[in-house]
Scaffold this motif. Structure first.
Motif, PDB file in Angstrom:
ATOM      1  N   ILE A   1       0.840  -1.205   0.000  1.00  0.00           N
ATOM      2  CA  ILE A   1       0.000   0.000   0.000  1.00  0.00           C
ATOM      3  C   ILE A   1       0.875   1.254   0.000  1.00  0.00           C
ATOM      4  CG2 ILE A   1      -1.683   1.305   1.366  1.00  0.00           C
ATOM      5  CD1 ILE A   1      -2.799  -1.462   2.239  1.00  0.00           C
ATOM      6  N   ASP A   2       1.930   1.225   0.814  1.00  0.00           N
ATOM      7  CA  ASP A   2       2.855   2.368   0.852  1.00  0.00           C
ATOM      8  C   ASP A   2       3.424   2.643  -0.535  1.00  0.00           C
ATOM      9  OD1 ASP A   2       2.422   2.585   3.571  1.00  0.00           O
ATOM     10  OD2 ASP A   2       4.291   1.549   4.120  1.00  0.00           O
ATOM     11  N   ASN A   3       3.824   1.594  -1.238  1.00  0.00           N
ATOM     12  CA  ASN A   3       4.398   1.773  -2.576  1.00  0.00           C
ATOM     13  C   ASN A   3       3.365   2.240  -3.589  1.00  0.00           C
ATOM     14  OD1 ASN A   3       7.008   1.175  -1.837  1.00  0.00           O
ATOM     15  ND2 ASN A   3       6.763  -1.009  -2.216  1.00  0.00           N
ATOM     16  N   LEU A   4       2.122   1.816  -3.450  1.00  0.00           N
ATOM     17  CA  LEU A   4       1.063   2.328  -4.328  1.00  0.00           C
ATOM     18  C   LEU A   4       0.850   3.821  -4.102  1.00  0.00           C
ATOM     19  CD1 LEU A   4      -1.580  -0.534  -4.191  1.00  0.00           C
ATOM     20  CD2 LEU A   4      -0.360   0.278  -6.217  1.00  0.00           C
ATOM     21  N   GLU A   5       0.851   4.233  -2.859  1.00  0.00           N
ATOM     22  CA  GLU A   5       0.698   5.666  -2.565  1.00  0.00           C
ATOM     23  C   GLU A   5       1.875   6.467  -3.110  1.00  0.00           C
ATOM     24  OE1 GLU A   5       0.011   5.829   1.661  1.00  0.00           O
ATOM     25  OE2 GLU A   5      -2.082   5.239   1.426  1.00  0.00           O
ATOM     26  N   LEU A   6       3.070   5.903  -2.992  1.00  0.00           N
ATOM     27  CA  LEU A   6       4.253   6.567  -3.535  1.00  0.00           C
ATOM     28  C   LEU A   6       4.136   6.694  -5.054  1.00  0.00           C
ATOM     29  CD1 LEU A   6       6.919   7.683  -2.442  1.00  0.00           C
ATOM     30  CD2 LEU A   6       7.956   5.475  -2.942  1.00  0.00           C
ATOM     31  N   ALA A   7       3.635   5.658  -5.717  1.00  0.00           N
ATOM     32  CA  ALA A   7       3.457   5.708  -7.171  1.00  0.00           C
ATOM     33  C   ALA A   7       2.422   6.767  -7.549  1.00  0.00           C
ATOM     34  CB  ALA A   7       3.025   4.345  -7.696  1.00  0.00           C
ATOM     35  N   LEU A   8       1.370   6.890  -6.769  1.00  0.00           N
ATOM     36  CA  LEU A   8       0.355   7.908  -7.058  1.00  0.00           C
ATOM     37  C   LEU A   8       0.909   9.322  -6.877  1.00  0.00           C
ATOM     38  CD1 LEU A   8      -2.804   6.287  -5.437  1.00  0.00           C
ATOM     39  CD2 LEU A   8      -2.361   6.653  -7.877  1.00  0.00           C
ATOM     40  N   GLU A   9       1.813   9.515  -5.919  1.00  0.00           N
ATOM     41  CA  GLU A   9       2.437  10.823  -5.722  1.00  0.00           C
ATOM     42  C   GLU A   9       3.282  11.220  -6.931  1.00  0.00           C
ATOM     43  OE1 GLU A   9       4.731  11.021  -2.127  1.00  0.00           O
ATOM     44  OE2 GLU A   9       3.001  10.487  -0.876  1.00  0.00           O
ATOM     45  N   HIS A  10       3.822  10.233  -7.631  1.00  0.00           N
ATOM     46  CA  HIS A  10       4.670  10.495  -8.792  1.00  0.00           C
ATOM     47  C   HIS A  10       3.928  10.277 -10.109  1.00  0.00           C
ATOM     48  CE1 HIS A  10       7.602   9.840  -5.550  1.00  0.00           C
ATOM     49  NE2 HIS A  10       8.272  10.788  -6.182  1.00  0.00           N
ATOM     50  N   ALA A  11       2.626  10.365 -10.080  1.00  0.00           N
ATOM     51  CA  ALA A  11       1.825  10.128 -11.282  1.00  0.00           C
ATOM     52  C   ALA A  11       2.120  11.145 -12.377  1.00  0.00           C
ATOM     53  CB  ALA A  11       0.338  10.146 -10.934  1.00  0.00           C
ATOM     54  N   ASP A  12       2.586  12.343 -12.003  1.00  0.00           N
ATOM     55  CA  ASP A  12       2.889  13.376 -12.996  1.00  0.00           C
ATOM     56  C   ASP A  12       4.258  13.164 -13.637  1.00  0.00           C
ATOM     57  OD1 ASP A  12       0.473  14.555 -12.362  1.00  0.00           O
ATOM     58  OD2 ASP A  12       1.363  15.904 -10.865  1.00  0.00           O
ATOM     59  N   ALA A  13       5.022  12.221 -13.147  1.00  0.00           N
ATOM     60  CA  ALA A  13       6.367  11.967 -13.687  1.00  0.00           C
ATOM     61  C   ALA A  13       6.267  11.272 -15.039  1.00  0.00           C
ATOM     62  CB  ALA A  13       7.154  11.109 -12.700  1.00  0.00           C
ATOM     63  N   ASP A  14       7.404  10.894 -15.540  1.00  0.00           N
ATOM     64  CA  ASP A  14       7.492  10.195 -16.818  1.00  0.00           C
ATOM     65  C   ASP A  14       6.599   8.949 -16.777  1.00  0.00           C
ATOM     66  OD1 ASP A  14       8.399   9.276 -19.313  1.00  0.00           O
ATOM     67  OD2 ASP A  14      10.044   8.160 -18.371  1.00  0.00           O
ATOM     68  N   PRO A  15       5.680   8.790 -17.734  1.00  0.00           N
ATOM     69  CA  PRO A  15       4.762   7.638 -17.718  1.00  0.00           C
ATOM     70  C   PRO A  15       5.472   6.289 -17.694  1.00  0.00           C
ATOM     71  CG  PRO A  15       4.048   9.235 -19.352  1.00  0.00           C
ATOM     72  CD  PRO A  15       5.376   9.706 -18.831  1.00  0.00           C
ATOM     73  N   SER A  16       6.605   6.178 -18.318  1.00  0.00           N
ATOM     74  CA  SER A  16       7.302   4.885 -18.321  1.00  0.00           C
ATOM     75  C   SER A  16       7.847   4.556 -16.933  1.00  0.00           C
ATOM     76  CB  SER A  16       8.418   4.858 -19.357  1.00  0.00           C
ATOM     77  OG  SER A  16       9.423   5.798 -19.027  1.00  0.00           O
ATOM     78  N   SER A  17       8.298   5.586 -16.188  1.00  0.00           N
ATOM     79  CA  SER A  17       8.792   5.307 -14.835  1.00  0.00           C
ATOM     80  C   SER A  17       7.644   4.940 -13.902  1.00  0.00           C
ATOM     81  CB  SER A  17       9.580   6.501 -14.290  1.00  0.00           C
ATOM     82  OG  SER A  17       8.736   7.611 -14.080  1.00  0.00           O
ATOM     83  N   VAL A  18       6.474   5.565 -14.097  1.00  0.00           N
ATOM     84  CA  VAL A  18       5.296   5.212 -13.296  1.00  0.00           C
ATOM     85  C   VAL A  18       4.881   3.778 -13.606  1.00  0.00           C
ATOM     86  CG1 VAL A  18       2.855   5.718 -12.877  1.00  0.00           C
ATOM     87  CG2 VAL A  18       4.488   7.595 -13.074  1.00  0.00           C
ATOM     88  N   LEU A  19       4.904   3.430 -14.881  1.00  0.00           N
ATOM     89  CA  LEU A  19       4.552   2.069 -15.294  1.00  0.00           C
ATOM     90  C   LEU A  19       5.522   1.052 -14.708  1.00  0.00           C
ATOM     91  CD1 LEU A  19       2.565   0.429 -16.942  1.00  0.00           C
ATOM     92  CD2 LEU A  19       4.012   0.776 -18.930  1.00  0.00           C
ATOM     93  N   ASP A  20       6.809   1.379 -14.705  1.00  0.00           N
ATOM     94  CA  ASP A  20       7.812   0.496 -14.092  1.00  0.00           C
ATOM     95  C   ASP A  20       7.551   0.342 -12.592  1.00  0.00           C
ATOM     96  OD1 ASP A  20       9.070   0.137 -16.529  1.00  0.00           O
ATOM     97  OD2 ASP A  20      10.619   1.665 -16.145  1.00  0.00           O
TER      98      ASP A  20
END
Length: 175
Positions: free
Chosen positions: A80-99
């Motif tokens: 859950i912590d990592n999902l929240e971290l990914a959501l915080e970086h949703a505006d970043a490069d789409p490929s890094s979010v996908l990774d």
């Protein structure tokens, strides 16, 4: 228990607690009453002990279940912590979010395996009704009939301890 035979007034031997006509004398009846009362008391105590054991077992079972729920829930917190971290970086490069999302999925799959439910998504294996759920059947000339040709939804667990079966497409003979 040994009994002694005592002679009565006429000199004939008779069993203690039995009068001359063979019926139990009053002392024998009185002696049996405490035995019945004692047995009844022991029976009631045994029932009370059994009831207490049932209650104690129910409390212990609930305590163990609560501990297991807490362990599993705590194991999911990093996911859950990592999902929240990914959501915080949703505006970043789409490929890094996908990774990042793929890494979180891998973390969750690994956690399920640690909990006893390994991921099952094999293609090219023979259909097994204990592990697979057929969603579709297709004619495929290059696959043996009854072979899994596509996994639509992965399954988790083994045949003996299965969380859910693998949803698959299975081949059949062309014709």
């Amino acid at each position: 228990m040994t009994t002694s035979w005592e002679p009565d007034a006429e000199g004939t031997e008779q069993e203690p607690g039995v009068d001359s006509d063979g019926a139990p004398s009053e002392p024998e009846e009185k002696r049996q009453e405490p035995d019945v009362a004692e047995l009844e008391d022991r029976w009631r105590r045994a029932l009370a002990d059994l009831d207490n054991l049932r209650k104690r077992h129910a409390r212990e079972l609930e305590r163990v279940r609560a501990e297991e729920r807490a362990k599993v829930t705590a194991a999911w917190l990093p996911v859950i912590d990592n999902l929240e971290l990914a959501l915080e970086h949703a505006d970043a490069d789409p490929s890094s979010v996908l990774d990042g999302v793929r890494a979180i999925r891998d973390q969750a799959v690994s956690l399920l395996a640690q909990l006893g439910y390994p991921r099952r998504d094999e293609v090219g294996v023979a259909f097994d009704p204990n592990r697979h759920e057929v969603v579709d059947v297709v004619e495929t000339p290059d696959a043996e009939p009854g072979t899994v040709v596509r996994v639509l939804r992965p399954g988790y667990g083994d045949a003996d301890n299965q969380l859910r079966p693998v949803a698959v497409t299975v081949s059949r003979k062309p014709g």
